[in-house]
Design a protein around this motif. Structure first.
Motif, PDB file in Angstrom:
ATOM      1  N   LYS A  56      -3.069  -5.330  -8.615  1.00  0.00           N
ATOM      2  CA  LYS A  56      -4.079  -5.403  -7.564  1.00  0.00           C
ATOM      3  C   LYS A  56      -4.800  -6.758  -7.599  1.00  0.00           C
ATOM      4  O   LYS A  56      -5.001  -7.387  -6.554  1.00  0.00           O
TER       5      LYS A  56
ATOM      6  N   ALA B  76       0.814  -1.218   0.000  1.00  0.00           N
ATOM      7  CA  ALA B  76       0.000   0.000   0.000  1.00  0.00           C
ATOM      8  C   ALA B  76       0.850   1.272   0.000  1.00  0.00           C
ATOM      9  O   ALA B  76       0.315   2.375  -0.087  1.00  0.00           O
TER      10      ALA B  76
ATOM     11  N   ALA C  34      -4.579  -9.791  -4.693  1.00  0.00           N
ATOM     12  CA  ALA C  34      -5.808 -10.126  -3.961  1.00  0.00           C
ATOM     13  C   ALA C  34      -6.200 -11.588  -4.128  1.00  0.00           C
ATOM     14  O   ALA C  34      -7.148 -12.052  -3.506  1.00  0.00           O
TER      15      ALA C  34
END
Lengths: 524, 524
Positions: free
Chosen positions: B251, A255, B255
């Motif tokens: 991303k 992040a 995930a």
């Protein structure tokens, strides 16, 4: 004799914080002096800044000088003598003989990484000389080297207070590569961490390393470590610990405005497969040897065998009987911390309460923070259908899964998560079955062991202490052995650079001294 | 002559979907036949399944056989002859001469990666022999190799329809490493993609590769590609394209239940530093050469120089004047797609509308989807204070930043994001200033160039086409050159394995034929 202060090190400077905590002696459940500083956000920032300030100088100092530094660290660790071993024994409950062995391993690891820094193949030096007359277009002079990533945050692990902690494998490989390190000490052994830190600081001063090449932060909450991983000056993370902890650091690192690699060694149940030929030949011996591996270090090894897979039948019963007998004869052992001991006990309870599982539990441990081993038996169908049975219980607990068919063994392996190790016991009679399982073992683990046990991670060139997620965060790497240095470097290409601007290792006059690749051909 | 069908390939089998789209000729703004299938979730799953089914066989077939496959692909690409070049010209608007050069580069790249597969150093073969008599404990026989990760998803890039597409660098390095690939074709050149796919399929059949080693999915929406990256059978991703696209794939990959590595080459403005000595010696020549690099391929190179940094003064004025004159003489060029052209034009407009920036814009391009180069000038203070000036404008636009002091140059570099390349022009008079900037250049880029321009990425051993985030998702890697193979392998350690169960490359009788490390010493 070194007097402990409980302070941090920001480079060579000691620094204290207002908040304190105490180390605990798990065998006595008593606090140990002195009070230890609890790192603040400001301490973290100072340490990261010191590392960033040292990064360029430390990288440019060259691999030979860094190797001297690592060798000096190992000497100064030995110089701490009994003080180190005694403090480690008090803080961890681990026996002195084991700690002496671990010290030898730690010192050997530093020396091996020093030799690896000197070897230089990890720099991947390559030269593709200019081809000015090439048609249709000339070729530039192109040179490559792999270079240190920059400051690395390292987290000490509780279960190896020396070999996986302040001067452990992550530290040795990052320092060898040319990365300054900021170590977040594990709160279970802050005194050991401070002692090792003094050895590193002395070695850094003695060998003329830039200040800030090493800092140590103490603390027993998550905040400091999380702030360290989030700090923009930190370029990579080395971690050994729980899955929860590793996943949290991965999340923080991903992040960031600039994400960084996290090398987290997290969890594994290290399956052991017993094929029929091996069971037929030596079931009782296997049962005994299994328990020796299971109970090593109170079962607190990353590579502890938490799962045994075999065909149901009288041979497996003989294995289990021998294992149960060995367990009954195992002395209780003190665990690293009271919270680890609590977790172990509740993990064993949780397994015991599952449907369709048989538990062999010797008399519960009576001494403070001690554990008794636990052995469970269930079927492949139960195991596959109940995720609770597949969870790692950190400590000397293991589950024997009895399968009805060889297909069931393969199906069970297919469904397993990534592992640090998978072991297989087999004879020549089992060869075709072992060969059939091999691709699955390769897919699921970083190290596969034939006719042996997973505990005991050799520090050498061919070792892989890693494995597919979630055993680690990055299955392309190892945290033990010389290949571990690859984690902390990145390649840079220099195109048509004048000699005086090239890094020394890439200059024509220096290249012959280092292994490199010239126009594709290796030169040693 | 190969007839295009617009279908996918699932292994060697063609497969069509109900939904269709058309390729467009950017020079004419006209659709090109045939209609192209739009991949569905089911198509994606079939392709991933075919790759997973082929993975073990393709890995075991060995590096030599895979090298034959790569060589055969290059032959079959050449065998497509003018058909390939003509279709590429229609779909991309790129000139035939450029496409012929790119075909040569693509074929050369396949051959280089075939040679690299054979070379074998990338396998990192290591043997630490058993030491049965070692005290206090014996050492096991430990052997390491790096092994293919498994099926890789590869995304074709629009700007190099051959060299960074279906049989481009990502494909060549993944196939060389032993990974089956599923390519999501770029919708800007589906016909070229199908033609290349036929060459790969023919090569696979001819050299006896397992079916499923290659699949091709067509589509002009994001869904298929995103589903591919999310598919649990896919073990890594290769991508060259926009930052937005790369970040989206990162991303998705992070995930997943099991996260996988994404190698995304995303964006860069490739700063060029002009030091005073160089400007004094050759400002006009530099200005001309700069524009030649800036306008190459209509400025649609990943390494396009979008930023020039120098001290303000008459020499920089002379550089700018020469550059502006060269720009005025540059013929308009058709861009790859109408949407790229629209983005370029709005990017140029956005820059023009900023405060404190001077724009040199020649007459706007008149032909369909054509661009005219654009040159901007501003000050370091303005540039640092306005993030809009630092954004990549994909196409032949660049910003000259005039600095007041050398400190301002260093400060500007410090604040830049990670880059694929940084170039520096200097003379001997500039040596100390160049040396002072060098650490910053190394920190910020994967390739640094002296007295040259960033466009033109040599395919060789020492090349790094990579760089710190956000230039790429993973600054530890390169997508061009032989080091690119490292992205698609992971290490496995074999402990005490009987010879017949070891992978052939690690057997005592096979090892002497391959470069390897024996007890730490390299043997070639």
């Amino acid at each position: 004799m070194t007097e402990l202060t409980g302070e941090h090190f920001i480079g060579a400077k000691r620094r204290k914080s207002a908040d304190k905590f105490y180390a605990a002696n798990p065998a006595l459940n008593e606090a140990i002096e002195p009070a230890i500083s609890q790192a603040t956000a400001d301490d973290v920032e100072c340490a990261a800044m010191a590392a960033a300030d040292a990064a360029e100088a430390y990288e440019r100092i060259g691999a030979d000088r860094r190797a001297q530094f690592l060798d000096a660290i190992s000497e100064h660790i030995l110089g701490l003598g009994e003080t180190l071993l005694q403090r480690a024994h008090e803080e961890t409950g681990l026996p002195l003989a084991r700690l002496e062995g671990e010290r030898g391993r730690t010192v050997g690891q530093l020396k091996l990484m020093a030799a690896e820094a000197r070897d230089g193949v990890w720099m991947s030096l390559r030269v593709d000389p200019a081809l000015p007359d090439r048609k249709p277009a000339p070729r530039s002079d192109l040179r490559m080297r792999k270079k240190a990533l920059g400051p690395v945050a390292i987290f000490g692990a509780s279960n190896f207070p020396l070999a996986f902690s302040v001067a452990g494998g992550d530290a040795a490989s990052a320092l060898a590569a040319g990365c300054p390190i900021v170590v977040k000490a594990h709160p279970a052994h802050p005194g050991v961490s401070e002692l090792i830190a003094t050895a590193i600081i002395r070695a850094a001063e003695e060998t003329g390393m830039p200040e800030g090449v090493f800092s140590l932060l103490q603390g027993n909450t998550h905040e400091a470590g999380q702030a360290l991983v989030a700090d923009p000056r930190i370029k990579a993370v080395g971690f050994t610990g729980s899955r929860q902890g590793g996943l949290a650091l991965m999340k923080i690192a991903a992040a960031r405005e600039t994400p960084i690699p996290v090398y987290a060694e997290m969890s594994a149940i290290n399956p052991v497969i017993l094929l029929p030929g091996a069971l037929k030949e030596r079931a009782p011996d296997l049962g005994q040897a299994f328990v020796a591996s299971l109970t090593l270090g109170a079962g607190q090894f990353c590579t502890n065998p938490g799962l045994v897979i075999a065909l149901a039948g009288p041979e497996l019963d003989a294995f289990a009987a021998a294992a149960e007998a060995a367990i009954d004869e195992t002395a209780q052992q003190v665990m690293l911390t009271s919270s680890i001991c609590e977790s172990y006990k509740s993990g064993v309870e949780a397994l015991t309460s599952q449907d369709g599982i048989a538990a062999h539990l010797p008399a519960p441990a009576s001494a403070r923070n001690c554990c008794a081993p636990a052995l469970f038996r269930t079927t492949a169908a139960r195991f596959a259908g109940n995720h609770a049975l597949q969870k790692e219980v950190f400590g000397p607990a293991s589950v024997i899964v009895a399968c009805e068919t060889h297909e069931e063994i393969a199906a069970l392996l297919t469904k397993l998560e990534g592992q640090l190790t998978i072991s297989i016991h087999c004879t020549e009679d089992d060869a075709s079955r072992a060969a059939a399982l091999l691709p699955l073992m390769e897919e699921k683990a970083g190290r596969i062991v034939a006719n042996g046990w997973p505990t005991g991670v050799e520090v050498c060139h061919a070792m892989v202490h890693g494995g597919p997620f979630p055993a680690t965060s990055d299955g392309r790497t190892t945290s033990v052995g010389t290949l571990s240095i690859e984690r902390f470097v990145r390649p840079i290409c220099y195109q048509d650079f004048p000699a005086q601007l090239l890094p020394p290792v890439l200059r024509d006059d220096m290249l012959p001294a280092a292994p490199h690749r010239h126009d594709g051909k290796w030169r040693f």
